[in-house]
Design a protein around this motif. Sequence first.
Motif, PDB file in Angstrom:
ATOM      1  N   ILE A 370      20.228 -43.045 -33.125  1.00 16.34           N
ATOM      2  CA  ILE A 370      18.758 -43.075 -33.088  1.00 16.34           C
ATOM      3  C   ILE A 370      18.203 -43.316 -31.690  1.00 16.34           C
ATOM      4  CG2 ILE A 370      18.677 -43.919 -35.470  1.00 16.34           C
ATOM      5  CD1 ILE A 370      17.840 -46.667 -34.276  1.00 16.34           C
ATOM      6  N   ILE A 371      19.070 -43.512 -30.713  1.00 14.97           N
ATOM      7  CA  ILE A 371      18.604 -43.891 -29.380  1.00 14.97           C
ATOM      8  C   ILE A 371      17.805 -42.776 -28.711  1.00 14.97           C
ATOM      9  CG2 ILE A 371      20.538 -43.086 -27.968  1.00 14.97           C
ATOM     10  CD1 ILE A 371      18.820 -46.528 -27.743  1.00 14.97           C
ATOM     11  N   ALA A 372      17.980 -41.530 -29.185  1.00 20.97           N
ATOM     12  CA  ALA A 372      17.246 -40.407 -28.593  1.00 20.97           C
ATOM     13  C   ALA A 372      15.744 -40.607 -28.685  1.00 20.97           C
ATOM     14  CB  ALA A 372      17.656 -39.103 -29.286  1.00 20.97           C
ATOM     15  N   TRP A 373      15.273 -41.136 -29.814  1.00 24.27           N
ATOM     16  CA  TRP A 373      13.837 -41.385 -29.984  1.00 24.27           C
ATOM     17  C   TRP A 373      13.317 -42.310 -28.893  1.00 24.27           C
ATOM     18  CZ3 TRP A 373      10.111 -39.417 -33.068  1.00 24.27           C
ATOM     19  CH2 TRP A 373      10.514 -38.616 -34.150  1.00 24.27           C
ATOM     20  N   GLN A 374      14.096 -43.356 -28.604  1.00 26.06           N
ATOM     21  CA  GLN A 374      13.643 -44.354 -27.630  1.00 26.06           C
ATOM     22  C   GLN A 374      13.653 -43.790 -26.217  1.00 26.06           C
ATOM     23  OE1 GLN A 374      14.606 -46.916 -25.154  1.00 26.06           O
ATOM     24  NE2 GLN A 374      12.520 -47.624 -25.496  1.00 26.06           N
ATOM     25  N   LEU A 375      14.726 -43.109 -25.834  1.00 26.63           N
ATOM     26  CA  LEU A 375      14.843 -42.589 -24.476  1.00 26.63           C
ATOM     27  C   LEU A 375      13.829 -41.479 -24.199  1.00 26.63           C
ATOM     28  CD1 LEU A 375      18.742 -42.445 -24.070  1.00 26.63           C
ATOM     29  CD2 LEU A 375      17.166 -44.072 -23.011  1.00 26.63           C
ATOM     30  N   ILE A 376      13.744 -40.503 -25.092  1.00 27.39           N
ATOM     31  CA  ILE A 376      12.824 -39.384 -24.893  1.00 27.39           C
ATOM     32  C   ILE A 376      11.377 -39.851 -25.028  1.00 27.39           C
ATOM     33  CG2 ILE A 376      12.123 -37.099 -25.694  1.00 27.39           C
ATOM     34  CD1 ILE A 376      14.883 -37.080 -24.454  1.00 27.39           C
ATOM     35  N   GLY A 377      11.129 -40.752 -25.974  1.00 26.81           N
ATOM     36  CA  GLY A 377       9.767 -41.248 -26.179  1.00 26.81           C
ATOM     37  C   GLY A 377       9.230 -41.956 -24.944  1.00 26.81           C
ATOM     38  N   ALA A 378      10.028 -42.843 -24.362  1.00 28.50           N
ATOM     39  CA  ALA A 378       9.603 -43.554 -23.151  1.00 28.50           C
ATOM     40  C   ALA A 378       9.441 -42.578 -21.986  1.00 28.50           C
ATOM     41  CB  ALA A 378      10.609 -44.642 -22.806  1.00 28.50           C
ATOM     42  N   ALA A 379      10.357 -41.600 -21.883  1.00 31.12           N
ATOM     43  CA  ALA A 379      10.288 -40.613 -20.803  1.00 31.12           C
ATOM     44  C   ALA A 379       9.047 -39.736 -20.931  1.00 31.12           C
ATOM     45  CB  ALA A 379      11.542 -39.738 -20.815  1.00 31.12           C
ATOM     46  N   TYR A 380       8.610 -39.471 -22.156  1.00 30.38           N
ATOM     47  CA  TYR A 380       7.428 -38.640 -22.369  1.00 30.38           C
ATOM     48  C   TYR A 380       6.201 -39.228 -21.675  1.00 30.38           C
ATOM     49  CZ  TYR A 380       3.247 -36.873 -24.669  1.00 30.38           C
ATOM     50  OH  TYR A 380       1.996 -36.356 -24.905  1.00 30.38           O
ATOM     51  N   PHE A 381       5.975 -40.520 -21.851  1.00 32.37           N
ATOM     52  CA  PHE A 381       4.797 -41.148 -21.245  1.00 32.37           C
ATOM     53  C   PHE A 381       4.892 -41.142 -19.724  1.00 32.37           C
ATOM     54  CE2 PHE A 381       4.634 -42.847 -25.558  1.00 32.37           C
ATOM     55  CZ  PHE A 381       3.281 -42.699 -25.856  1.00 32.37           C
ATOM     56  N   GLN A 382       6.098 -41.225 -19.197  1.00 30.75           N
ATOM     57  CA  GLN A 382       6.276 -41.153 -17.750  1.00 30.75           C
ATOM     58  C   GLN A 382       5.985 -39.723 -17.269  1.00 30.75           C
ATOM     59  OE1 GLN A 382      10.059 -42.676 -16.526  1.00 30.75           O
ATOM     60  NE2 GLN A 382       9.407 -43.071 -14.435  1.00 30.75           N
ATOM     61  N   ALA A 383       6.411 -38.738 -18.041  1.00 32.31           N
ATOM     62  CA  ALA A 383       6.219 -37.334 -17.656  1.00 32.31           C
ATOM     63  C   ALA A 383       4.746 -36.959 -17.599  1.00 32.31           C
ATOM     64  CB  ALA A 383       6.945 -36.417 -18.650  1.00 32.31           C
ATOM     65  N   ILE A 384       3.924 -37.512 -18.500  1.00 30.48           N
ATOM     66  CA  ILE A 384       2.507 -37.136 -18.540  1.00 30.48           C
ATOM     67  C   ILE A 384       1.632 -38.071 -17.716  1.00 30.48           C
ATOM     68  CG2 ILE A 384       2.801 -36.089 -20.820  1.00 30.48           C
ATOM     69  CD1 ILE A 384       1.298 -38.506 -22.010  1.00 30.48           C
ATOM     70  N   GLY A 385       2.256 -39.022 -17.003  1.00 23.54           N
ATOM     71  CA  GLY A 385       1.501 -39.847 -16.074  1.00 23.54           C
ATOM     72  C   GLY A 385       0.864 -41.084 -16.651  1.00 23.54           C
ATOM     73  N   LYS A 386       1.316 -41.531 -17.837  1.00 25.34           N
ATOM     74  CA  LYS A 386       0.762 -42.751 -18.440  1.00 25.34           C
ATOM     75  C   LYS A 386       1.727 -43.906 -18.164  1.00 25.34           C
ATOM     76  CE  LYS A 386      -2.076 -40.416 -21.866  1.00 25.34           C
ATOM     77  NZ  LYS A 386      -2.547 -40.357 -23.279  1.00 25.34           N
ATOM     78  N   ALA A 387       1.441 -44.622 -17.078  1.00 29.52           N
ATOM     79  CA  ALA A 387       2.396 -45.600 -16.555  1.00 29.52           C
ATOM     80  C   ALA A 387       2.573 -46.814 -17.459  1.00 29.52           C
ATOM     81  CB  ALA A 387       1.959 -46.047 -15.157  1.00 29.52           C
ATOM     82  N   LYS A 388       1.489 -47.345 -18.022  1.00 24.44           N
ATOM     83  CA  LYS A 388       1.591 -48.584 -18.789  1.00 24.44           C
ATOM     84  C   LYS A 388       2.455 -48.435 -20.037  1.00 24.44           C
ATOM     85  CE  LYS A 388      -2.600 -50.885 -17.143  1.00 24.44           C
ATOM     86  NZ  LYS A 388      -3.931 -51.447 -17.519  1.00 24.44           N
ATOM     87  N   PRO A 389       2.166 -47.441 -20.911  1.00 21.53           N
ATOM     88  CA  PRO A 389       3.072 -47.296 -22.068  1.00 21.53           C
ATOM     89  C   PRO A 389       4.491 -46.916 -21.668  1.00 21.53           C
ATOM     90  CG  PRO A 389       1.481 -45.485 -21.979  1.00 21.53           C
ATOM     91  CD  PRO A 389       1.034 -46.511 -20.991  1.00 21.53           C
ATOM     92  N   ALA A 390       4.638 -46.139 -20.596  1.00 22.49           N
ATOM     93  CA  ALA A 390       5.985 -45.782 -20.120  1.00 22.49           C
ATOM     94  C   ALA A 390       6.750 -47.035 -19.713  1.00 22.49           C
ATOM     95  CB  ALA A 390       5.889 -44.815 -18.938  1.00 22.49           C
ATOM     96  N   LEU A 391       6.077 -47.937 -18.999  1.00 24.62           N
ATOM     97  CA  LEU A 391       6.714 -49.175 -18.560  1.00 24.62           C
ATOM     98  C   LEU A 391       7.086 -50.055 -19.750  1.00 24.62           C
ATOM     99  CD1 LEU A 391       7.560 -51.191 -16.358  1.00 24.62           C
ATOM    100  CD2 LEU A 391       5.198 -52.019 -16.339  1.00 24.62           C
ATOM    101  N   LEU A 392       6.142 -50.250 -20.664  1.00 27.56           N
ATOM    102  CA  LEU A 392       6.378 -51.135 -21.806  1.00 27.56           C
ATOM    103  C   LEU A 392       7.495 -50.611 -22.704  1.00 27.56           C
ATOM    104  CD1 LEU A 392       2.683 -52.034 -22.721  1.00 27.56           C
ATOM    105  CD2 LEU A 392       4.366 -53.496 -21.581  1.00 27.56           C
ATOM    106  N   LEU A 393       7.503 -49.306 -22.946  1.00 25.37           N
ATOM    107  CA  LEU A 393       8.530 -48.738 -23.823  1.00 25.37           C
ATOM    108  C   LEU A 393       9.896 -48.688 -23.140  1.00 25.37           C
ATOM    109  CD1 LEU A 393       6.498 -45.857 -25.523  1.00 25.37           C
ATOM    110  CD2 LEU A 393       7.128 -48.073 -26.484  1.00 25.37           C
ATOM    111  N   THR A 394       9.902 -48.460 -21.826  1.00 23.31           N
ATOM    112  CA  THR A 394      11.155 -48.454 -21.091  1.00 23.31           C
ATOM    113  C   THR A 394      11.806 -49.833 -21.110  1.00 23.31           C
ATOM    114  OG1 THR A 394      10.433 -46.662 -19.629  1.00 23.31           O
ATOM    115  CG2 THR A 394      12.214 -48.062 -18.832  1.00 23.31           C
ATOM    116  N   LEU A 395      10.972 -50.874 -21.014  1.00 17.85           N
ATOM    117  CA  LEU A 395      11.487 -52.240 -20.979  1.00 17.85           C
ATOM    118  C   LEU A 395      11.699 -52.833 -22.365  1.00 17.85           C
ATOM    119  CD1 LEU A 395       9.372 -53.828 -18.091  1.00 17.85           C
ATOM    120  CD2 LEU A 395      11.607 -52.725 -17.965  1.00 17.85           C
ATOM    121  N   SER A 396      11.222 -52.157 -23.396  1.00 19.97           N
ATOM    122  CA  SER A 396      11.223 -52.763 -24.734  1.00 19.97           C
ATOM    123  C   SER A 396      12.622 -53.112 -25.222  1.00 19.97           C
ATOM    124  CB  SER A 396      10.538 -51.827 -25.742  1.00 19.97           C
ATOM    125  OG  SER A 396      11.250 -50.609 -25.876  1.00 19.97           O
TER     126      SER A 396
END
Length: 452
Positions: A370-396
């Motif tokens: 199931i780790i694909a959801w977490q890795l791709i999901g966090a990367a998605y927010f980084q790709a579209i330029g939304k830093a705060k959710p990208a940071l929070l999900l990456t560190l979660s």
Amino acid sequence: MAKISSQDLGTQPISKLLIKQALPASIGILVMSLNILVDTIFVGNWIGSTAIAAINVVLPVSFFIAALGMSIGIGGSSIISRALGADNYEKALKTFGNQITLTLVLTLTMVTVGLLFANTIIDSFGGKGAIFEPAKIYYQIVLYGVPVLALCMMANTVIRAEGKPKFAMYAMMIPSVSNLLMDYIFINLLDYGMEGAAWATTLSYVFCLVFILWFYKSDKSELKINFSHLGLNFPIVKEITSLGFVTLARQAVVSITYLFMNNILYDLGGETSVTSYAIAGRMLMFAMFPVLGVTQGFLPIAGFNYGANNFQRVKETLNTAIKYAAILASLVFILLMIFPENIARMFTSNAEVLRQAPNDMRWVFAATPIIAWQLIGAAYFQAIGKAKPALLLTLSRQGFFFIPLIFILPRFYGELGVWISFPISDVLATIVTAYFLNREIKKNLIPKDVQS
């Protein structure tokens, strides 16, 4: 072969495009991982075990400084992908120029400080007794090359943002292959010892930079910058640093996690448990390379199409990337569940470690599918330029769940509590990421008329 353009990111079929982007990234990550392993074997056999300890003292310092380049690269590449998608080439050029300036200023400053306080830093990171002198020799030479490494790591992500994954792969492979070749020449043939190991590493960075400079001077690249692009632009710098901080924070949390784990496991199970964790950690580096490759390949495609307001392609890219990553993660899971004993024997013949490591490894990889959801999901927010959710999900996973769990669960379950923290944190982080990702898709990627 037809010339590849960044515009292909917005036109080619997603499945074909994702494979084209992810495969070179996966190969590059694999080669770099193998380089670390083989380099350690060479140094240990040709110089001695003290040399391995000396290098381990230096690596956290040099890699942290170099990680600044990676962070600036990933942060700026998100901007470049979206700018190219929106046909805003001037912003893409200005961003790249700012990345170069930021990388040089920050890394040269930190290297200067690192050289001025070399003795104190080496001692603080464990370079004591017989380790100090070889560590200092390696440290001083390698630090000269760290700004070059940082530039290479930064530029590599930009090459990928242009839609040139093969050239990004070559840039990753050149230092790995050249380092091993020069190890053989400088250490084994010329008997230069630690100086040879250090110069082999530093010169491998230089070879990589030469290739990257050739790439940008040739007609392979669309980004032809001049001196006017190097001047810092505050809004661009702010966006680069906010997005890049996600990567830097992730690197910091990884380092802190290793620090806590080594101490907790040593208290609970001694050297055997620490060794078992080291084996599991090494396998994480190798086994997850195809999933990390899909994640790297996903970033420029999602960023480009988001910048072009082609949200249907963004959604298709997201779904395809998760599907591919989940399939690869499941294959990794199956192999590690069936063959953990064989894998452990590759690293050690110690009977106590071989009794413990296979079971520990199964816990570490228990939630891998199931780790694909977490890795791709966090990367998605980084790709579209939304830093705060990208940071929070990456560190979660590690910051918000794993680190607290390894302090809490061992009080009730002993050492088992440490190992079950791995799948529990994976599950919790995936649930949180899936929630925010689903909300983002409904809000921005699904047309309003479809939602109603």
